[in-house]
Scaffold this motif. Structure first.
Motif, short mmCIF file in Angstrom:
data_model
loop_
_atom_site.label_atom_id
_atom_site.label_comp_id
_atom_site.label_asym_id
_atom_site.label_seq_id
_atom_site.Cartn_x
_atom_site.Cartn_y
_atom_site.Cartn_z
N ALA A 1 41.79 25.47 35.29
CA ALA A 1 41.69 25.74 36.73
C ALA A 1 42.96 26.44 37.20
N ARG A 2 42.79 27.53 37.96
CA ARG A 2 43.90 28.25 38.56
C ARG A 2 43.59 28.41 40.05
N GLY A 3 43.86 27.36 40.80
CA GLY A 3 43.50 27.37 42.22
C GLY A 3 42.00 27.41 42.37
N ASN A 4 41.50 28.39 43.13
CA ASN A 4 40.06 28.53 43.32
C ASN A 4 39.41 29.37 42.22
N GLN A 5 40.21 29.78 41.24
CA GLN A 5 39.68 30.53 40.12
C GLN A 5 39.69 29.69 38.86
N LEU A 6 38.95 30.17 37.86
CA LEU A 6 38.97 29.57 36.53
C LEU A 6 39.48 30.60 35.53
N GLU A 7 40.33 30.17 34.63
CA GLU A 7 40.81 31.03 33.56
C GLU A 7 40.14 30.60 32.27
N VAL A 8 39.43 31.52 31.64
CA VAL A 8 38.72 31.18 30.41
C VAL A 8 39.24 32.05 29.27
N THR A 9 39.28 31.47 28.09
CA THR A 9 39.61 32.20 26.87
C THR A 9 38.39 32.16 25.97
N LEU A 10 37.94 33.35 25.58
CA LEU A 10 36.78 33.47 24.71
C LEU A 10 37.21 33.88 23.32
N HIS A 11 36.57 33.28 22.33
CA HIS A 11 36.83 33.63 20.92
C HIS A 11 35.59 34.35 20.41
N THR A 12 35.75 35.64 20.09
CA THR A 12 34.60 36.45 19.69
C THR A 12 34.26 36.24 18.22
N ARG A 13 33.08 36.71 17.84
CA ARG A 13 32.65 36.57 16.44
C ARG A 13 33.48 37.45 15.52
N GLN A 14 34.19 38.43 16.10
CA GLN A 14 35.08 39.27 15.30
C GLN A 14 36.45 38.63 15.10
N GLY A 15 36.62 37.42 15.61
CA GLY A 15 37.88 36.70 15.43
C GLY A 15 38.93 37.01 16.47
N LYS A 16 38.58 37.76 17.51
CA LYS A 16 39.54 38.09 18.55
C LYS A 16 39.41 37.09 19.71
N THR A 17 40.45 37.01 20.51
CA THR A 17 40.40 36.19 21.71
C THR A 17 40.71 37.06 22.92
N GLN A 18 40.10 36.71 24.04
CA GLN A 18 40.41 37.40 25.28
C GLN A 18 40.36 36.40 26.43
N THR A 19 41.30 36.56 27.35
CA THR A 19 41.43 35.64 28.48
C THR A 19 41.11 36.38 29.78
N GLN A 20 40.35 35.71 30.65
CA GLN A 20 39.95 36.32 31.92
C GLN A 20 40.16 35.33 33.05
N ARG A 21 40.56 35.86 34.20
CA ARG A 21 40.57 35.10 35.44
C ARG A 21 39.25 35.37 36.16
N LEU A 22 38.58 34.32 36.54
CA LEU A 22 37.24 34.45 37.11
C LEU A 22 37.17 33.89 38.52
N ASP A 23 36.48 34.62 39.37
CA ASP A 23 36.14 34.06 40.68
C ASP A 23 34.94 33.13 40.56
N GLN A 24 34.05 33.44 39.59
CA GLN A 24 32.87 32.60 39.37
C GLN A 24 32.54 32.55 37.88
N LEU A 25 32.20 31.37 37.41
CA LEU A 25 31.64 31.17 36.08
C LEU A 25 30.23 30.59 36.28
N ILE A 26 29.21 31.36 35.90
CA ILE A 26 27.82 30.98 36.12
C ILE A 26 27.22 30.50 34.80
#
Length: 468
Positions: free
Chosen positions: A341-366
Motif C-alpha cells: 500500500a502506498r497511500g491511496n495507491q497500490l504498488e505491485v511487482t509482477l514476475h513474468t514468465r520470462q524471468g523479469k520483474t516489473q513494478t507499477q504504481r496503480l490507482d486501481q487493481l481490478i
C-alpha cells in the motif's frame, strides 16, 4: 388429485429454462415455483447486467432455448426497438450481437408466455432467497416455507474469491474485488493507472466497460499464462466434420485436435470451426475420459480450452485490439510477486514468465479471476444446509456439485437422491461442456424430462412454439 410440486432454486438461465421446459412437456397438472431474489427471471449473473458494453459472445441466431425454432431469439430481438437503436450490435455480415441484458429480457418474456400457453401448469416466481431444506420443505429468507416433491438446484456461480495475497488489502480503496458492483467502474478517472488480475472473459468485459467511460490511462492485464479470450468468427463458414478419435487420453485428444486444425487450415477454414465441432461432442469426449485424465486436463489444458472455446464478441475484441495497438493495454504472462500500500495507491511487482520483474504504481487493481467454485457448497445458506445434512457433496474437480448421469445430486456417501437434481454449470464435472449455450439449454431440457419421470408424469408431445 393435488398437483405435483417442483421447486427450482435459482432463476437465471438454467432455472428459467428448466421451468419453461417443464411447462412445455408436462401433460398433467404441475406447480412450478422458481425461487429467485432478482426482480426478473432469466437474467442471473450473466444476463441481468445493464452494462451497455456487455454483449452476448455469439450471434443472436445461436442463442435460444432447447427445442425452439432456429433463430428464435434473433427473430425476437430484431423486432425490438433496441435493435435499431443499438447500431454497434450489427456486424457487416448481417449478424447481431445484442447487449447481454436483452437475452435476459427475452427469457423473462418466454417464462410469462409459458404461463399463458400451458394453463394446466402453474408457473410462479417468488422473489426471495432459499435458506434451508428440511425434509420436503424449503425455508425462505422472508420467513415463508414451501412444500415440494422435487427440488432442483439451478444455482448461480459463486462470487469471486479474493486471492490470498490480496486479502490483507480487501478494504484498500485501490482494490476492486468485484468490478460489477454498482457504480464501481464509474468512479475510475479517465487517466487512472490500472492493472487487471485475470485475462479471461471478465477482463474483456472490464476493458470494454472502461472504454465506454472514456478511460485512456495505462492498463495492464496479467495472468499466469497471459492468455486472452479469442474473437468469435464473422461471416458464413462451412461446418467441419471431426475425424473419429477413441483414445481416452487428454494428451492424445490435444494432438488430434491440432491435426484437425491443420487439416482445416489446408482447406482455408478457421480453427474456430474445428473447436465448434469439438464443443458439440464435448460431453461425450469428457465422459470418455477417466478421472485422472480429467484432472490432467484441468491442470494443464483447461485455460487453453477456455480462451478458445469461450470467445468474445467482435465488438469487444475490437476494443481490446485498438487499445493494444495504441500501446495503452499490455497483456502479460506473469504472477503477482508482491503488493504494498502506498497511500491511496497500490504498488505491485509482477514476475513474468520470462524471468523479469516489473513494478507499477496503480490507482486501481481490478480482480477478474473468476468465481470461487472450490467453495461452492459454503457460498450460500441453502447449499450449507444441504451439505451439513450430507445431501450434497462437491465434485472431485472443484467445478461444482457431484451428480450422477441423470443429474441427481449425490450424497456424501455417493448415493443418488432422486428428489434432488442439479441443472446447469454446477453439474459440469459430470457432463463436461456445461457453461455455454446450447449445451446448458439442452441440459435443462434433459433435467425437465428426468423430473417428469421421477414424478411419473406423462410427457406432452408438442411442437416448438412458433416465433411468428
Amino acid at each position: 388429485m393435488a398437483k405435483a410440486r417442483v421447486i427450482i432454486v435459482g432463476g437465471g438461465f438454467s432455472g428459467t429454462a428448466l421451468a419453461i421446459h417443464l411447462a412445455r412437456t408436462s401433460a398433467e397438472a404441475l406447480l412450478i415455483t422458481v425461487v429467485e431474489p432478482r426482480e426478473l427471471l432469466g437474467g442471473g449473473v450473466a444476463y441481468s447486467t445493464q452494462e451497455p458494453a456487455h454483449r452476448i459472445n455469439v450471434p443472436a441466431s445461436r442463442m435460444q432455448l432447447s427445442g425452439e425454432e432456429q433463430g428464435a431469439f434473433d427473430h425476437w430481438y430484431r423486432q425490438q426497438p433496441e435493435c435499431s437503436l443499438d447500431s454497434a450490435a450489427h456486424c457487416a455480415d448481417g449478424s447481431v450481437y445484442p447487449q447481454r441484458g436483452m437475452f435476459g429480457r427475452y427469457l423473462a418474456e418466454q417464462f410469462a408466455l409459458a404461463a399463458i400457453r400451458y394453463p394446466h401448469v402453474t408457473l410462479r416466481h417468488l422473489q426471495t432467497t432459499a435458506v434451508a431444506w428440511e425434509g420436503q420443505q424449503l425455508l425462505l429468507s422472508n420467513g415463508e416455507t414451501l412444500q415440494g416433491d422435487i427440488l432442483a438446484l439451478a444455482i448461480s456461480h459463486p462470487p469471486p474469491s479474493l486471492p490470498r495475497a490480496l486479502q490483507p488489502f480487501a478494504q484498500h480503496p485501490a482494490l476492486i474485488a468485484n468490478p460489477w458492483q454498482r457504480g464501481v467502474l464509474d468512479a475510475i478517472t479517465p487517466d487512472a493507472s490500472i492493472a487487471i488480475m485475470g485475462t479471461g472473459l471478465s477482463m474483456a468485459d472490464v476493458v470494454a466497460s472502461l472504454a465506454t467511460r472514456h478511460h485512456r490511462g495505462p492498463l495492464t492485464a496479467f495472468s499466469r499464462r497471459g492468455q486472452l479470450s479469442r474473437a468469435n468468427l464473422t461471416g458464413e463458414w462451412p461446418e467441419w466434420t471431426l475425424a473419429p478419435q477413441n483414445v481416452p487420453e487428454a494428451r492424445l485428444w490435444l494432438h488430434h485436435i491440432r491435426v484437425e486444425v491443420a487439416r482445416a487450415a489446408e482447406q482455408q477454414l478457421p480453427w474456430q470451426r474445428v473447436l465448434d465441432e469439438v464443443r458439440v461432442q464435448g460431453q461425450a469426449i469428457w465422459q470418455s475420459l477417466p478421472l485422472r485424465e480429467q484432472q490432467k486436463f484441468v491442470r494443464h489444458l483447461r485455460s487453453w480450452w477456455d480462451v478458445h472455446r469461450y470467445r468474445i464478441a467482435p465488438q469487444v475484441a475490437a476494443v481490446i485490439s485498438e487499445r493494444q495497438l495504441q500501446g495503452s493495454l499490455h497483456v502479460l504472462a506473469a504472477r503477482l510477486q508482491s503488493i504494498t500500500a502506498r497511500g491511496n495507491q497500490l504498488e505491485v511487482t509482477l514476475h513474468t514468465r520470462q524471468g523479469k520483474t516489473q513494478t507499477q504504481r496503480l490507482d486501481q487493481l481490478i480482480v477478474t479471476t473468476g468465481p470461487g467454485h472450490d467453495a461452492l457448497t459454503q457460498s450460500q445458506p441453502l447449499l450449507q444446509s444441504l451439505s451439513e445434512q450430507g445431501l450434497i457433496r462437491a465434485d472431485q474437480l472443484g467445478f461444482g456439485l457431484d451428480v450422477d448421469e441423470h443429474s441427481h445430486a449425490l450424497t456424501q456417501q455417493g448415493l443418488p437422491n432422486s428428489r434432488l437434481l442439479v441443472v446447469g454449470p454446477a453439474a459440469r464435472a459430470r457432463f463436461g461442456e456445461l457453461m455455454g449455450l446450447p449445451q446448458v439449454a439442452d441440459h435443462a431440457a434433459a433435467v425437465a424430462q428426468q423430473i417428469l419421470n421421477e414424478l411419473d408424469i406423462a410427457h406432452a408431445e408438442r411442437c416448438p412454439p412458433s416465433i411468428s
